[in-house]
Design a protein around this motif. Structure first.
Motif, short mmCIF file in Angstrom:
data_model
loop_
_atom_site.label_atom_id
_atom_site.label_comp_id
_atom_site.label_asym_id
_atom_site.label_seq_id
_atom_site.Cartn_x
_atom_site.Cartn_y
_atom_site.Cartn_z
N ASP A 431 10.29 -7.18 8.37
CA ASP A 431 9.22 -6.21 8.14
C ASP A 431 8.29 -6.77 7.07
O ASP A 431 8.69 -6.90 5.91
CB ASP A 431 9.80 -4.85 7.71
N VAL A 432 7.09 -7.10 7.44
CA VAL A 432 6.12 -7.70 6.52
C VAL A 432 5.37 -6.59 5.79
O VAL A 432 4.71 -5.75 6.42
CB VAL A 432 5.13 -8.62 7.28
N ASP A 433 5.50 -6.57 4.45
CA ASP A 433 4.79 -5.56 3.66
C ASP A 433 3.36 -6.03 3.37
O ASP A 433 3.01 -7.19 3.64
CB ASP A 433 5.56 -5.26 2.37
N PRO A 434 2.51 -5.16 2.81
CA PRO A 434 1.09 -5.55 2.59
C PRO A 434 0.92 -6.79 1.71
O PRO A 434 0.06 -7.63 1.99
CB PRO A 434 0.50 -4.30 1.91
N ASP A 435 1.75 -6.93 0.65
CA ASP A 435 1.61 -8.09 -0.23
C ASP A 435 1.95 -9.39 0.50
O ASP A 435 1.22 -10.39 0.40
CB ASP A 435 2.52 -7.94 -1.46
N LEU A 442 -1.13 -11.96 7.74
CA LEU A 442 -0.58 -11.14 8.82
C LEU A 442 -0.83 -9.67 8.53
O LEU A 442 -0.86 -9.27 7.36
CB LEU A 442 0.94 -11.36 8.94
N ASN A 443 -0.99 -8.88 9.59
CA ASN A 443 -1.04 -7.44 9.40
C ASN A 443 0.37 -6.94 9.07
O ASN A 443 1.35 -7.44 9.62
CB ASN A 443 -1.53 -6.74 10.68
N PRO A 444 0.49 -5.97 8.17
CA PRO A 444 1.83 -5.43 7.85
C PRO A 444 2.50 -4.86 9.09
O PRO A 444 1.83 -4.34 9.99
CB PRO A 444 1.53 -4.33 6.82
N GLY A 445 3.82 -4.97 9.15
CA GLY A 445 4.56 -4.43 10.28
C GLY A 445 5.76 -5.28 10.63
O GLY A 445 6.05 -6.29 9.98
N PRO A 446 6.50 -4.92 11.71
CA PRO A 446 7.70 -5.66 12.11
C PRO A 446 7.35 -6.91 12.93
O PRO A 446 6.51 -6.85 13.82
CB PRO A 446 8.49 -4.64 12.93
N TYR A 447 8.04 -8.01 12.64
CA TYR A 447 7.81 -9.27 13.35
C TYR A 447 9.13 -9.91 13.76
O TYR A 447 10.13 -9.82 13.03
CB TYR A 447 7.05 -10.26 12.46
#
Length: 523
Positions: A431-435, A442-447
């Motif tokens: 899960d990529v957070d905003p920071d 990347l846009n925040p969200g699951p990858y």
């Protein structure tokens, strides 16, 4: 306590007549608290009662003045006055050394002297309280500033410093105070420090952005915006203190470099796409003409000359097809080649191609490093798959391009492992957070994250900076086109994802392909 707007004074004496005298002398100008008990007074101070001044009879029956004041000197900011006979200088010295008294009132009481001494004591107490307040403000400022701050005297010795400034030097604050920059500075030479000081004397304030070695083993260096300035001389003083401010801008620098790299790749992609598109049109014409002439040759006869011409045409056709493949990779890098987007289960696609990929990599290794294998027959390439995902991760991408991207990365790993070793394909979810999204673009969200991990020779920071550029390669002539990583980058970008490279010379390489998760379910 009386009128709270007046300074509060605590008076302790076991003689009620003395207390009454004090009340008559000071009662109109001060808020008095009178007690005959030392312990009662101590209890009040420990509970946080505020007093501007404390007057104590040295010969209290349970506790002499030096002992009482020694107990309270660290509990309250109040001016301490000892009360006792004028002839006893011995008790005065003890109270001064052990209790830190500021004034002495002799008995019997002289009203004028009492008023004058208490007036001075109250002023001193107000000054001490203001001084302590300023010190607390300065300490709070030093401790909580987001940058290193240090003060130096005229001789260049540090007089104050916060923890961030000490950390950059790999020392404690105590180890830095009283020292000069030349004695404790780990990053700059004496010649550089001399240049800084000379410039400061001329300009009185200047800012420089400098790269310094990092104390952190995970970072090779850090970037700091360092400000130096001379403070104004205090009135009547000849010294000229200076201030040093050090703001860590490493993250900002990294983001700037990432942005420049992204813009450079975008420009390269536009250029490569234009060239590839035009070149592909020419190749299409060439391939069509060669295929047509081949058909005509088959009809016209089988003489030796015809066979030779046919062989030459076949060679030309093969070269043109290879050129067409290269242009496809360039178009993929520049995002002009449309992907055949499908819902893909990454676990399934990796398992499906695992055996074939393993054999391909071993064959590649055997061709590339015959000498190493002859010297040590145990040298081999071992491919492993580590699935950290319990369910099914579905992404929307082109499965053939994903397979090609994984194969390109694995082949690069083989070429970096002349003594053999393990290549691991890791499938994970993140899960990529905003920071982190800002850092990875990347846009925040699951990858879904596919990681190709090897034990190869690794790459320098300079190589990593160019790794996605078309035709950039560290391989020998004829062993690589320099388009494999460009294709991986273009594929990830077109799929709404990103590629992240982590590598150090001599420590192997991890390359991660981030693809946005389309759906997720339990197996």
């Amino acid at each position: 306590m009386g009128n709270n707007t007046q300074p509060s004074i605590l008076i302790i004496d076991n003689d009620s007549r003395i207390l009454k005298e004090f009340k008559q002398i000071l009662g109109q100008d001060y808020s008095l608290y009178l007690t005959e008990s030392s312990y009662h007074a101590l209890d009040m101070i420990k509970k946080g009662a505020h007093f501007s001044t404390i007057i104590y009879n040295n010969f209290m029956p349970c506790m002499f003045g030096n002992i009482f004041f020694a107990r309270v000197r660290n509990l309250i900011v109040a001016t301490r006055i000892l009360l006792g006979p004028k002839s006893r200088t011995d008790i005065l010295i003890k109270a001064l050394n052990e209790g830190g008294i500021s004034f002495f009132i002799p008995k019997p009481l002289d009203p004028f002297m009492v008023k004058e001494i208490v007036k001075r004591a109250v002023k001193r107490s107000e000054f001490q309280r203001k001084l302590m307040h300023e010190r607390l403000l300065l300490k709070g400022l030093l401790d909580n500033l987001p940058y290193g701050l240090a003060f130096k005297d005229e001789e260049g010795r540090f007089t104050r410093m916060n923890q961030l400034a000490a950390n950059r030097r790999g020392l404690t604050i105590a180890e830095c105070l009283g020292k000069t920059e030349e004695e404790i500075e780990p990053s700059f030479t004496s010649q550089e420090l001399s240049r800084f000081n000379q410039r400061l004397k001329k300009e009185e304030r200047f800012v420089e952005i400098l790269e310094v070695p990092s104390n952190n083993s995970k970072q090779s260096s850090q970037w700091f915006m360092i400000t130096r300035l001379l403070l104004d001389r205090a009135k009547g003083e000849i010294t000229h203190p200076s201030v040093l401010m050090e703001l860590d801008i490493t993250k900002q620098k990294e983001l700037e470099m990432q942005l420049r790299q992204s813009e450079k790749l975008k420009a390269l992609g536009t250029m490569a796409g234009g060239i590839a598109h035009d070149f592909n049109n020419l190749l299409t014409t060439m391939i069509g003409s060669l295929e047509l002439s081949e058909e005509l040759l088959e009809v016209s006869g089988n003489s030796e000359i015809m066979d030779t011409i046919k062989q030459l045409q076949n060679n030309a056709l093969e070269a043109a097809k290879k050129g067409s493949t290269l242009t496809e990779r360039l178009l993929s890098f520049s995002r002009r080649k449309k992907l055949s987007l499908q819902e893909v289960d990454l676990t399934k696609i990796i398992r499906k191609n695992f055996d074939l990929l393993s054999q391909t990599l071993q064959m590649r290794y055997e061709r590339r490093f015959k000498e190493q294998i002859e010297a040590n027959q145990s040298n081999r390439i071992h491919l492993k798959f580590k699935n950290n995902v319990s369910g099914i991760l579905t992404v929307k991408t082109d499965p053939s391009q994903f397979e090609l991207a994984v194969m390109n990365l694995c082949i690069n790993s083989v070429d970096a492992m002349k003594n053999g070793g393990v290549i691991t394909i890791i499938l994970d979810k993140k899960d990529v957070d905003p920071d982190e999204g800002k850092r990875l673009h990347l846009n925040p969200g699951p990858y879904a994250v596919t990681i190709i991990q090897d034990e190869g020779e690794g790459m320098s920071a300079e190589t990593i900076a160019h790794i996605f550029e078309p035709f950039f390669t560290t391989k020998k002539m004829g062993l690589g086109t320099g388009l494999g990583m460009a294709m991986v980058y273009g594929f990830a970008q077109q799929s709404g994802g990103q590629v992240n490279v982590q590598s150090q010379l001599g420590a192997g390489t991890n390359i991660s392909i981030y693809l946005p998760i389309y759906s997720e379910m339990e197996r």
